[in-house]
Design a protein around this motif. Structure first.
Motif, short mmCIF file in Angstrom:
data_model
loop_
_atom_site.label_atom_id
_atom_site.label_comp_id
_atom_site.label_asym_id
_atom_site.label_seq_id
_atom_site.Cartn_x
_atom_site.Cartn_y
_atom_site.Cartn_z
N LEU A 36 0.99 -1.30 -0.30
CA LEU A 36 -0.22 0.02 0.43
C LEU A 36 0.90 0.80 -0.46
N PHE A 37 2.02 1.56 0.22
CA PHE A 37 2.68 2.41 0.73
C PHE A 37 3.74 2.55 -0.70
N PRO A 38 3.77 4.00 -1.07
CA PRO A 38 5.02 4.07 -2.26
C PRO A 38 6.32 3.18 -2.10
N LEU A 39 7.25 3.11 -3.56
CA LEU A 39 8.07 1.96 -3.27
C LEU A 39 9.29 3.36 -2.64
N GLY A 40 9.18 4.75 -2.46
CA GLY A 40 9.88 5.19 -2.33
C GLY A 40 10.16 5.60 -0.59
#
Length: 215
Positions: free
Chosen positions: A57-61
């Motif tokens: 659910l979280f951005p890759l960064g």
């Protein structure tokens, strides 16, 4: 740096396609997820896939700062799994055998929160029967309170217990729901806080489309 790059690559090439294309996730209230730490995500636990779905659910960064709290006796049981769990997934191993005092048990978790990381915890303690909530343990309260009254955001997942239940080894494509709830702060009473989380879990389960279909 190598571990962070490997983690991002693993989620980009394998995890996110499996979660969002292979499984098909109905995601509600994504905007309520914390975008920085210190923060705690408290989720229900029915499947081997739960941690991967939450992290996807979280951005890759942001992934290098997202740390699942996981059972040491399971994830560190052999060298290969321990390397993968620690270096790629970035777990914080937790002794659930009852051999450590509370302060020692949560020491690494508190250190991670002090670094501004986001912890993923499963207050039920272990995977239960598919799609059934188990009683929540008070450890999440003590962790949040000991780490400067850190906020706890509830997340409920439904359907993953059918996709890859306890004892399963391969994911089966079933549609699933992920409902992000509000952020709750520990007060002075552990029982009251756990009751609040229980109520939040039940309210979020009621929003799950896959649960309504079953009913």
């Amino acid at each position: 740096m190598f571990s962070n790059a490997l983690k991002k690559l693993f989620f980009l090439i394998i995890v996110k396609p499996v979660v969002f294309i292979g499984l098909g996730v109905n995601l509600f209230n994504r905007e309520k997820l914390p975008d920085s730490g210190p923060a705690i995500i408290a989720a229900n636990h029915n499947s081997h896939l739960d941690t991967m779905v939450l992290m996807s659910l979280f951005p890759l960064g942001q992934l290098p700062r997202v740390r699942p709290v996981a059972a040491a006796d399971y994830f560190l049981r052999n060298r290969l799994m321990a390397w993968f769990a620690l270096r790629v997934i970035g777990i914080i191993p937790l002794d659930r055998q009852g051999q450590a005092a509370r302060d020692e048990l949560f020491a690494e978790c508190r250190a991670a929160l002090e670094r501004g990381e986001i912890l993923l915890v499963f207050p039920e303690g272990s995977r239960g029967a598919p799609e059934q909530l188990q009683p929540l343990k008070k450890g999440v309260y003590h962790l949040a309170k000991s780490a400067g009254m850190t906020g706890v955001t509830t997340v409920v997942m439904h359907g993953l217990g059918r996709s890859m239940p306890k004892g399963g080894s391969m994911p089966v494509p079933f549609n699933c729901d992920v409902v992000v709830g509000e952020t709750h702060y520990p007060g002075d009473n552990a029982t009251t806080f756990i009751d609040t989380l229980n109520g939040a879990f039940e309210e979020q389960l009621a929003q799950c489309l896959t649960r309504r279909v079953e009913e």
